[in-house]
Design a protein around this motif. Sequence first.
Motif, PDB file in Angstrom:
ATOM      1  N   TYR A 357       0.950  -1.280   0.100  1.00 19.18           N
ATOM      2  CA  TYR A 357       0.019   0.015   0.088  1.00 19.18           C
ATOM      3  C   TYR A 357       0.796   1.376   0.088  1.00 19.18           C
ATOM      4  CZ  TYR A 357      -3.916  -2.946   1.105  1.00 19.18           C
ATOM      5  OH  TYR A 357      -4.895  -3.987   1.369  1.00 19.18           O
ATOM      6  N   ARG A 358       0.322   2.390  -0.595  1.00 17.14           N
ATOM      7  CA  ARG A 358       1.054   3.550  -0.453  1.00 17.14           C
ATOM      8  C   ARG A 358      -0.021   4.453   0.052  1.00 17.14           C
ATOM      9  NH1 ARG A 358       3.584   1.618  -5.496  1.00 17.14           N
ATOM     10  NH2 ARG A 358       1.695   2.167  -6.391  1.00 17.14           N
ATOM     11  N   PRO A 359       0.171   5.671   0.384  1.00 12.67           N
ATOM     12  CA  PRO A 359      -0.925   6.687   0.892  1.00 12.67           C
ATOM     13  C   PRO A 359      -2.045   6.855  -0.227  1.00 12.67           C
ATOM     14  CG  PRO A 359       1.464   7.610   1.368  1.00 12.67           C
ATOM     15  CD  PRO A 359       1.701   6.396   0.440  1.00 12.67           C
ATOM     16  N   LEU A 360      -2.961   7.031   0.135  1.00 15.56           N
ATOM     17  CA  LEU A 360      -4.124   7.408  -0.658  1.00 15.56           C
ATOM     18  C   LEU A 360      -4.408   8.840  -0.705  1.00 15.56           C
ATOM     19  CD1 LEU A 360      -6.601   6.904  -2.325  1.00 15.56           C
ATOM     20  CD2 LEU A 360      -7.792   6.407  -0.334  1.00 15.56           C
ATOM     21  N   HIS A 361      -4.166   9.318  -2.018  1.00 15.07           N
ATOM     22  CA  HIS A 361      -4.449  10.855  -2.189  1.00 15.07           C
ATOM     23  C   HIS A 361      -5.857  11.149  -2.570  1.00 15.07           C
ATOM     24  CE1 HIS A 361      -0.413  11.700  -1.305  1.00 15.07           C
ATOM     25  NE2 HIS A 361       0.078  10.829  -2.001  1.00 15.07           N
ATOM     26  N   LEU A 362      -6.564  11.884  -1.736  1.00 18.58           N
ATOM     27  CA  LEU A 362      -8.059  12.415  -2.266  1.00 18.58           C
ATOM     28  C   LEU A 362      -7.765  13.878  -2.976  1.00 18.58           C
ATOM     29  CD1 LEU A 362     -10.482  11.178   0.521  1.00 18.58           C
ATOM     30  CD2 LEU A 362     -10.114   9.978  -1.519  1.00 18.58           C
ATOM     31  N   THR A 363      -8.472  13.944  -4.099  1.00 18.75           N
ATOM     32  CA  THR A 363      -8.531  15.263  -4.721  1.00 18.75           C
ATOM     33  C   THR A 363      -9.445  16.238  -4.025  1.00 18.75           C
ATOM     34  OG1 THR A 363      -8.158  14.248  -6.692  1.00 18.75           O
ATOM     35  CG2 THR A 363      -8.575  16.651  -7.012  1.00 18.75           C
ATOM     36  N   PRO A 364      -8.718  17.384  -3.125  1.00 18.86           N
ATOM     37  CA  PRO A 364      -9.565  18.068  -2.465  1.00 18.86           C
ATOM     38  C   PRO A 364     -10.409  19.059  -3.391  1.00 18.86           C
ATOM     39  CG  PRO A 364      -7.438  19.043  -2.514  1.00 18.86           C
ATOM     40  CD  PRO A 364      -7.316  17.797  -3.391  1.00 18.86           C
ATOM     41  N   TRP A 365     -11.385  19.512  -2.867  1.00 21.07           N
ATOM     42  CA  TRP A 365     -12.281  20.276  -3.834  1.00 21.07           C
ATOM     43  C   TRP A 365     -12.514  21.814  -3.099  1.00 21.07           C
ATOM     44  CZ3 TRP A 365     -13.933  17.833  -8.086  1.00 21.07           C
ATOM     45  CH2 TRP A 365     -14.677  18.336  -9.099  1.00 21.07           C
ATOM     46  N   PRO A 366     -12.641  22.856  -3.842  1.00 23.78           N
ATOM     47  CA  PRO A 366     -12.486  23.988  -3.236  1.00 23.78           C
ATOM     48  C   PRO A 366     -13.676  24.297  -2.405  1.00 23.78           C
ATOM     49  CG  PRO A 366     -12.570  24.437  -5.546  1.00 23.78           C
ATOM     50  CD  PRO A 366     -12.188  22.884  -5.421  1.00 23.78           C
ATOM     51  N   ASN A 367     -13.992  24.856  -1.397  1.00 23.65           N
ATOM     52  CA  ASN A 367     -14.888  24.738  -0.513  1.00 23.65           C
ATOM     53  C   ASN A 367     -15.914  26.067  -0.818  1.00 23.65           C
ATOM     54  OD1 ASN A 367     -16.591  24.540   1.896  1.00 23.65           O
ATOM     55  ND2 ASN A 367     -15.384  25.489   3.381  1.00 23.65           N
ATOM     56  N   LEU A 368     -16.300  26.125  -2.062  1.00 25.79           N
ATOM     57  CA  LEU A 368     -17.189  26.986  -2.521  1.00 25.79           C
ATOM     58  C   LEU A 368     -18.583  26.193  -3.268  1.00 25.79           C
ATOM     59  CD1 LEU A 368     -14.780  28.892  -4.736  1.00 25.79           C
ATOM     60  CD2 LEU A 368     -16.053  29.803  -2.992  1.00 25.79           C
ATOM     61  N   THR A 369     -19.415  26.876  -3.587  1.00 25.75           N
ATOM     62  CA  THR A 369     -20.613  26.304  -4.247  1.00 25.75           C
ATOM     63  C   THR A 369     -20.295  25.894  -5.695  1.00 25.75           C
ATOM     64  OG1 THR A 369     -22.265  27.533  -2.766  1.00 25.75           O
ATOM     65  CG2 THR A 369     -22.980  26.406  -4.867  1.00 25.75           C
ATOM     66  N   ALA A 370     -20.046  24.611  -6.038  1.00 27.41           N
ATOM     67  CA  ALA A 370     -19.601  24.175  -7.202  1.00 27.41           C
ATOM     68  C   ALA A 370     -20.631  24.606  -8.224  1.00 27.41           C
ATOM     69  CB  ALA A 370     -19.587  22.597  -7.109  1.00 27.41           C
ATOM     70  N   HIS A 371     -20.122  25.372  -9.250  1.00 26.03           N
ATOM     71  CA  HIS A 371     -21.139  25.937 -10.316  1.00 26.03           C
ATOM     72  C   HIS A 371     -20.304  25.993 -11.552  1.00 26.03           C
ATOM     73  CE1 HIS A 371     -24.083  28.154 -12.229  1.00 26.03           C
ATOM     74  NE2 HIS A 371     -23.327  29.403 -12.378  1.00 26.03           N
ATOM     75  N   THR A 372     -21.049  25.504 -12.679  1.00 28.91           N
ATOM     76  CA  THR A 372     -20.225  25.901 -13.916  1.00 28.91           C
ATOM     77  C   THR A 372     -21.276  26.498 -14.920  1.00 28.91           C
ATOM     78  OG1 THR A 372     -19.021  23.552 -13.862  1.00 28.91           O
ATOM     79  CG2 THR A 372     -19.401  24.553 -16.167  1.00 28.91           C
ATOM     80  N   GLU A 373     -20.771  27.785 -15.358  1.00 23.47           N
ATOM     81  CA  GLU A 373     -21.849  28.575 -16.239  1.00 23.47           C
ATOM     82  C   GLU A 373     -21.807  28.177 -17.400  1.00 23.47           C
ATOM     83  OE1 GLU A 373     -23.904  30.653 -14.755  1.00 23.47           O
ATOM     84  OE2 GLU A 373     -24.907  31.152 -16.897  1.00 23.47           O
ATOM     85  N   PRO A 374     -22.805  27.734 -18.197  1.00 21.93           N
ATOM     86  CA  PRO A 374     -22.795  27.425 -19.577  1.00 21.93           C
ATOM     87  C   PRO A 374     -22.407  28.526 -20.582  1.00 21.93           C
ATOM     88  CG  PRO A 374     -24.747  27.381 -18.753  1.00 21.93           C
ATOM     89  CD  PRO A 374     -24.030  27.842 -17.783  1.00 21.93           C
ATOM     90  N   LYS A 375     -22.008  28.261 -21.844  1.00 24.25           N
ATOM     91  CA  LYS A 375     -21.730  29.398 -22.780  1.00 24.25           C
ATOM     92  C   LYS A 375     -23.310  30.067 -23.121  1.00 24.25           C
ATOM     93  CE  LYS A 375     -17.247  27.845 -24.544  1.00 24.25           C
ATOM     94  NZ  LYS A 375     -17.586  26.345 -24.118  1.00 24.25           N
ATOM     95  N   SER A 376     -24.125  29.197 -23.211  1.00 21.14           N
ATOM     96  CA  SER A 376     -25.368  29.799 -23.501  1.00 21.14           C
ATOM     97  C   SER A 376     -26.701  28.796 -22.774  1.00 21.14           C
ATOM     98  CB  SER A 376     -25.848  29.493 -25.022  1.00 21.14           C
ATOM     99  OG  SER A 376     -26.027  28.001 -25.539  1.00 21.14           O
TER     100      SER A 376
END
Lengths: 487, 487
Positions: A357-376
Amino acid sequence: MNNTHPTITKTRVTAMPGDGIGPEVFDATRRIFEAANAPIEWEIAEAGAEAFKKNIPSGAPRETLDSIARNGLALKGPLETPVGYGAKSANVTLRKHFELYANIRPVRELPGIKTPFTGRGIDMVIVRENVEDVYAGIEHMQTPDVAQCLKLMTRPGCERIIRAAFGLALAEDRKKLTCATKANIMKLTEGMMKRVFEQVGPEYPSIAQDHIIIDNCAHQLVIAPEQFDVIVTSNMNGDIISDLAAGLVGGLGIAPSANLGDHAAIFEAVHGSAPQIAGKGLANPTALLSAAIMMLRHIGAFETAATIEQALFITLAEGENLTGDLSPRGHGVGTDKFVGQIIDNLGRSSNLASREYRPLHLTPWPNLTAHTEPKSRELIGVDVFIESDLSAADLGDSLTKIAEGSALRLDSISNRGVQVWPSTGGQTFLVDHFDCRFMLLTPAEGNVPQGIADLVGKIGQNHAWMHVEKLQRFDGKDAFERPQGEG
Amino acid sequence: MNNTHPTITKTRVTAMPGDGIGPEVFDATRRIFEAANAPIEWEIAEAGAEAFKKNIPSGAPRETLDSIARNGLALKGPLETPVGYGAKSANVTLRKHFELYANIRPVRELPGIKTPFTGRGIDMVIVRENVEDVYAGIEHMQTPDVAQCLKLMTRPGCERIIRAAFGLALAEDRKKLTCATKANIMKLTEGMMKRVFEQVGPEYPSIAQDHIIIDNCAHQLVIAPEQFDVIVTSNMNGDIISDLAAGLVGGLGIAPSANLGDHAAIFEAVHGSAPQIAGKGLANPTALLSAAIMMLRHIGAFETAATIEQALFITLAEGENLTGDLSPRGHGVGTDKFVGQIIDNLGRSSNLASREYRPLHLTPWPNLTAHTEPKSRELIGVDVFIESDLSAADLGDSLTKIAEGSALRLDSISNRGVQVWPSTGGQTFLVDHFDCRFMLLTPAEGNVPQGIADLVGKIGQNHAWMHVEKLQRFDGKDAFERPQGEG
């Protein structure tokens, strides 16, 4: 033994022994950890039946939540929801409170545990998304006879669990990740997990990758389980196949589990509280001990983890002093003797090596409301769900008239997903829950609700609506599915 | 041989040989039926890849639908949806068009088919609800990153499938019916199936009855499958466990299936079209033949069914002239020789008796829109689902102000089912999809939408809502669930 190595830095862990046999299997784990000089300091906390009986409806007292938040690590025995107390399970409370989005379920053939699959070398991990999907628990009666649950899946949620699964594959030197979904039927929700898997996958070129439909996955798990290495799947699918897979190697009684998030990790036995043998000194602590071994690896104590795991493996392999459920000839001993045997075996190695085993890395996510604005964005219509005992033809006539002169026209009506107006000639059984789709005569840019609000107001004067969904287009693509039968 | 018994009344059946190996396994079935003088007349119809390629987006041409509607009976080989054609599968089209609500999947250990479970006498039937649940296919993107699928379950839908399962248990002289649900998590949808099972069950006192949580059911199916007799479950659960169970006795290659409704019944092989061996004369027709045997029993031709089934059983038991997939030593023969062997064995009996069957009675449902009027209705609030990149606190402030002076007040906000306003201190990861619950200051009798329409209109001036759900009370009971973390 604690005092013999006073200079080791110990990691503090919240321990929730839990209900039924929980205190016994926790005590067994603690004894083995002490004997192995595992660098853990326990902070005992309450959860489950006792908490419910004190009228804590979540089953997890504030002090327990605070302890876990402080330590970021917990070991948990089985928790009960006593009949008549609490509407939610304490297990779900903990998962959601700490956003433990990744449920890790190792499934490995153990020495001495005979099953119909013995000798085939089953060794896989199921990575189950742990907080989304139908487990959001958002349910509404649409009519007195029609119940609805929202199945919600999100792009960030899919990405987190898929990256966790790739990370786990790397940490355990595994070769293949299989994504199991029902994308062929649910193109937007389950399909999202498949699409994110295909988008993220190329970042992990050392891991072979494939996709399987979830029902075929369940089939393959009993036909050829040795083909799987790591499986990642959504919450409900994972609930079912992780328990299935545990059954292939001996059952829930020996199955450990980890619940991981950015802020905390809770390790647990999967089995129940077994009230019928509680307090009798007969419980098998293998599952909680195995969960605690996962916890040691999580904090980087790889050597101690392997020492304890090897002692467990050789004890199981030699078959001396096993608890009744494990004993091949039915000559079981008590928990105490089984624990003593494992302690005696500390330092020995079994024929089944511990994985590297090696250490498991979890990808941290920024502590914001996740939002993607579409182009249209466009708004092109609305689904209005109506309770009615009319025929589809009569409802269609009525709604067509109501929409006259408004910004929208009635496009179609479906009943449980099958188009019934205009009729396609099918023999659909009708319940009093109609999905009435109206399209804007002129699609609107942005998210402009006024024409819709006006129409819904007019509908409400004649019909009982209970649910409204806007029909949007993002980046030029329809953001909704069409009912069966619609051209 | 058709002409040797000219006076037998034949039943006309629509045959869809289907794609890939479909025509070969259908031809095999037809030959065996002719040799056994089965009282069937075939009407060949098209469905699947050829139909899609003619730009029939459902995969089932009008003539095929008309033929099935006329005959009320069909036998179907595997149907493909060629890549790039059609958004829906022809299989789903047929199920929905004819409201074939009951999927019957027998799972029985067959002679000569070796599996890890051989010798344990597995003999069960899985009865899967076939038209409701997440298969309604009603999906909406709530935001560019959040997908939603509606899981719909109805009281009439639950009652129909549960009565079908009891009916099947009676027709096959089975002793126990197990209802498998996820009622512990989804109290309204999956819980409805459990409640209807408990309501209807007492009408069938000769059948033992129990309930099992679906994940435990999957676990028990690999731990102790012989404990099950008949299992009834919802659509998605049934999809998974029926394929799992098929794997216990040899896999989808030999698994038959019936799809039953009030107006038609379609019998089919579960396997795919196996294009890699299509046209080579190597296909194993056992699954489609077994489905055709189910069809004979469905029309009351019990003796002919048993004759053909016994010929199949003894052929499998003796192991002479089996297709490659069935042949224990890998010395497979072609479809033609296997069929010849079965025909030669017509009239012989195997050690595995055919079950005693009686006619299956399905409870017909009146051809009206099913509707139950509750004794009382109240409207007490509304859930407005809003796309926003605000924090929960900021969104809460904004919505509180918007609701001021309206008929409603903001009660709580949840994100994927977890309350985030007022905060409970959890570490919830936020996506841009907030369920904002407003309660009416004065609950309204009936279904009065004006205050709600006004509030939604005001919200729409500041925030992008995409989904609205009324909060109702029927017969004095809340018709919705509360989010995790709410009191």
